[in-house]
Design an enzyme around this catalytic site. Structure first.
Site, PDB file in Angstrom:
ATOM      1  N   SER A   9       0.857  -1.198   0.000  1.00 35.39           N
ATOM      2  CA  SER A   9       0.000   0.000   0.000  1.00 35.39           C
ATOM      3  C   SER A   9       0.881   1.231   0.000  1.00 35.39           C
ATOM      4  CB  SER A   9      -0.874   0.007   1.251  1.00 35.39           C
ATOM      5  OG  SER A   9      -1.308   1.332   1.492  1.00 35.39           O
ATOM      6  N   HIS A  34      -0.859  -1.185  -4.501  1.00 39.10           N
ATOM      7  CA  HIS A  34      -2.159  -0.881  -3.866  1.00 39.10           C
ATOM      8  C   HIS A  34      -2.235   0.623  -3.622  1.00 39.10           C
ATOM      9  CE1 HIS A  34      -5.744  -1.822  -1.446  1.00 39.10           C
ATOM     10  NE2 HIS A  34      -5.312  -0.903  -0.588  1.00 39.10           N
ATOM     11  N   ASP A  36      -4.391   3.702  -2.280  1.00 35.97           N
ATOM     12  CA  ASP A  36      -5.496   4.052  -1.380  1.00 35.97           C
ATOM     13  C   ASP A  36      -6.002   5.465  -1.639  1.00 35.97           C
ATOM     14  OD1 ASP A  36      -5.807   1.752   0.436  1.00 35.97           O
ATOM     15  OD2 ASP A  36      -3.732   2.187   0.989  1.00 35.97           O
ATOM     16  N   MET A  38      -8.571   8.296  -0.474  1.00 35.53           N
ATOM     17  CA  MET A  38      -9.385   8.712   0.682  1.00 35.53           C
ATOM     18  C   MET A  38      -9.851  10.146   0.479  1.00 35.53           C
ATOM     19  SD  MET A  38      -7.075   7.166   3.749  1.00 35.53           S
ATOM     20  CE  MET A  38      -6.496   5.470   3.727  1.00 35.53           C
ATOM     21  N   HIS A  68      -8.018   1.279  -4.405  1.00 34.13           N
ATOM     22  CA  HIS A  68      -8.958   1.035  -3.309  1.00 34.13           C
ATOM     23  C   HIS A  68      -9.645   2.365  -3.001  1.00 34.13           C
ATOM     24  CE1 HIS A  68      -9.333   0.071   1.318  1.00 34.13           C
ATOM     25  NE2 HIS A  68     -10.507   0.253   0.735  1.00 34.13           N
ATOM     26  N   MET A  70     -11.899   4.762  -1.161  1.00 37.50           N
ATOM     27  CA  MET A  70     -12.599   5.054   0.098  1.00 37.50           C
ATOM     28  C   MET A  70     -13.193   6.440  -0.079  1.00 37.50           C
ATOM     29  SD  MET A  70      -9.660   3.445   2.549  1.00 37.50           S
ATOM     30  CE  MET A  70      -8.443   3.484   1.248  1.00 37.50           C
ATOM     31  N   MET A 139     -11.446  -5.773   4.816  1.00 38.99           N
ATOM     32  CA  MET A 139     -10.632  -4.871   5.632  1.00 38.99           C
ATOM     33  C   MET A 139     -10.387  -5.525   6.988  1.00 38.99           C
ATOM     34  SD  MET A 139      -9.931  -2.265   3.804  1.00 38.99           S
ATOM     35  CE  MET A 139      -9.085  -1.313   5.078  1.00 38.99           C
ATOM     36  N   ASP A 177      -6.598  -6.436   3.840  1.00 37.07           N
ATOM     37  CA  ASP A 177      -5.947  -5.115   3.899  1.00 37.07           C
ATOM     38  C   ASP A 177      -6.012  -4.559   5.317  1.00 37.07           C
ATOM     39  OD1 ASP A 177      -4.980  -2.573   3.430  1.00 37.07           O
ATOM     40  OD2 ASP A 177      -6.599  -1.958   2.082  1.00 37.07           O
TER      41      ASP A 177
HETATM   42  O1  5SP Z   1      -6.813   0.918   3.001  1.00 38.60           O
HETATM   43  C1  5SP Z   1      -6.019   1.012   3.912  1.00 38.60           C
HETATM   44  C2  5SP Z   1      -6.332   1.794   5.137  1.00 38.60           C
HETATM   45  O2  5SP Z   1      -7.580   2.345   5.004  1.00 38.60           O
HETATM   46  C3  5SP Z   1      -4.763   0.251   3.807  1.00 38.60           C
HETATM   47  O3  5SP Z   1      -4.436  -0.074   2.485  1.00 38.60           O
HETATM   48  C4  5SP Z   1      -3.595   0.664   4.640  1.00 38.60           C
HETATM   49  O4  5SP Z   1      -2.769   1.545   3.959  1.00 38.60           O
HETATM   50  C5  5SP Z   1      -2.805  -0.526   5.044  1.00 38.60           C
HETATM   51  O5  5SP Z   1      -1.752  -0.110   5.824  1.00 38.60           O
HETATM   52  P1  5SP Z   1      -1.046  -1.059   6.892  1.00 38.60           P
HETATM   53  O6  5SP Z   1      -2.116  -1.467   7.891  1.00 38.60           O
HETATM   54  O7  5SP Z   1      -0.531  -2.252   6.136  1.00 38.60           O
HETATM   55  O8  5SP Z   1       0.011  -0.212   7.470  1.00 38.60           O
HETATM   56 FE   FE2 Z   2      -6.273  -0.098   1.157  1.00 34.35          FE
END
Ligand code: 5SP
Ligand code: FE2
Length: 224
Positions: A9, A34, A36, A38, A68, A70, A139, A177
């Site tokens: 990620s 990956h 993310d 947000m 991903h 969000m 998640m 994740d």
């Molecule tokens: O989508 C998410 C958090 O919302 C993840 O993708 C985190 O970025 C994972 O991070 P770690 O828990 O592996 O540090």
């Molecule tokens: Fe994620």
């Protein structure tokens, strides 16, 4: 089961030198990027959008980019991510007014599609859409931040979803994740996951290849 995939990620990467950091993690043996997204609305954090995805493609990243989402609403950003080079787009069903329509939109945009279920989101969201899914993402932390601890009840949920996938006969990846580390990845794989997102475990380590190799050797005990 198909080969395990490791998807760092980039939430935990160095955003000031993102292209180099993504190259480094791919050269260290990662399979998928990956990404993310947000929006400070669906989750209490704000990250990166389609322009950054396009910038990674322009920089020369050819690996699959697993977006991903969000964000809420979901639909209007999907074509932008598809144009920007996303390979897989996953979203949270609570963030979409019409889950089936959103899945269709992702597929029509030429990407693989997936649903993301939060730790407290019930599995019934999967009931009528299994035939449209390429990925189910469970998640194992509440979304919004990297560096949180793995929520143990995810293991039971993984076992349930693994059975759903196997019984369905569809070709669906089971992704996990949040809080994935070298010391729990084998247990997570044994519960049924085949695609592992790890942010802080990889990017906060001094050497990416060492961590990824350690993860693969933990996974080898499950593959055997
Ligand atoms: O989508 C998410 C958090 O919302 C993840 O993708 C985190 O970025 C994972 O991070 P770690 O828990 O592996 O540090
Ligand atoms: Fe994620």
């Amino acid at each position: 089961m198909r080969p395990f995939l490791i998807a760092p990620s980039i939430l935990s990467a160095d955003f000031a030198r993102l292209g180099e950091d993504v190259d480094a993690v791919l050269n260290a043996g990662a399979d998928v990027v990956h990404f993310d997204v947000m929006d400070n609305h669906y989750v209490p954090n704000l990250t990166i959008g389609p322009m950054v995805c396009q910038a990674l493609r322009n920089y020369g990243v050819t690996a699959d980019i697993d977006v991903h989402l969000m964000v809420k609403p979901v639909d209007r950003i999907i074509p932008d991510f598809a144009k920007a080079g996303a390979s897989i787009i996953t979203f949270h069903p609570e963030a979409s007014e019409h889950v089936d329509r959103t899945l269709q939109l992702i597929k029509e945009s030429g990407c693989k599609a997936g649903l993301v279920l939060n730790p407290a989101t019930p599995l019934h969201y999967l009931d009528h859409v299994m035939d449209k899914l390429d990925v189910i993402l469970l998640m194992s932390v509440n979304p919004g931040f990297g560096g949180q601890s793995f929520i143990p009840s995810t293991l039971d949920k993984l076992r349930q979803v693994r059975k759903l996938i196997d019984d369905s006969g569809f070709d669906i990846r089971l992704q996990v994740d949040g809080g994935v580390k070298v010391d729990n990845i084998a247990e997570i794989a044994a519960a049924g996951a085949d695609m592992f997102v790890a942010g802080s475990a990889i990017f906060n380590a001094p050497d990416y290849k060492t961590v990824i190799d350690e993860m693969r050797s933990e996974l080898a005990s499950i593959e055997a």
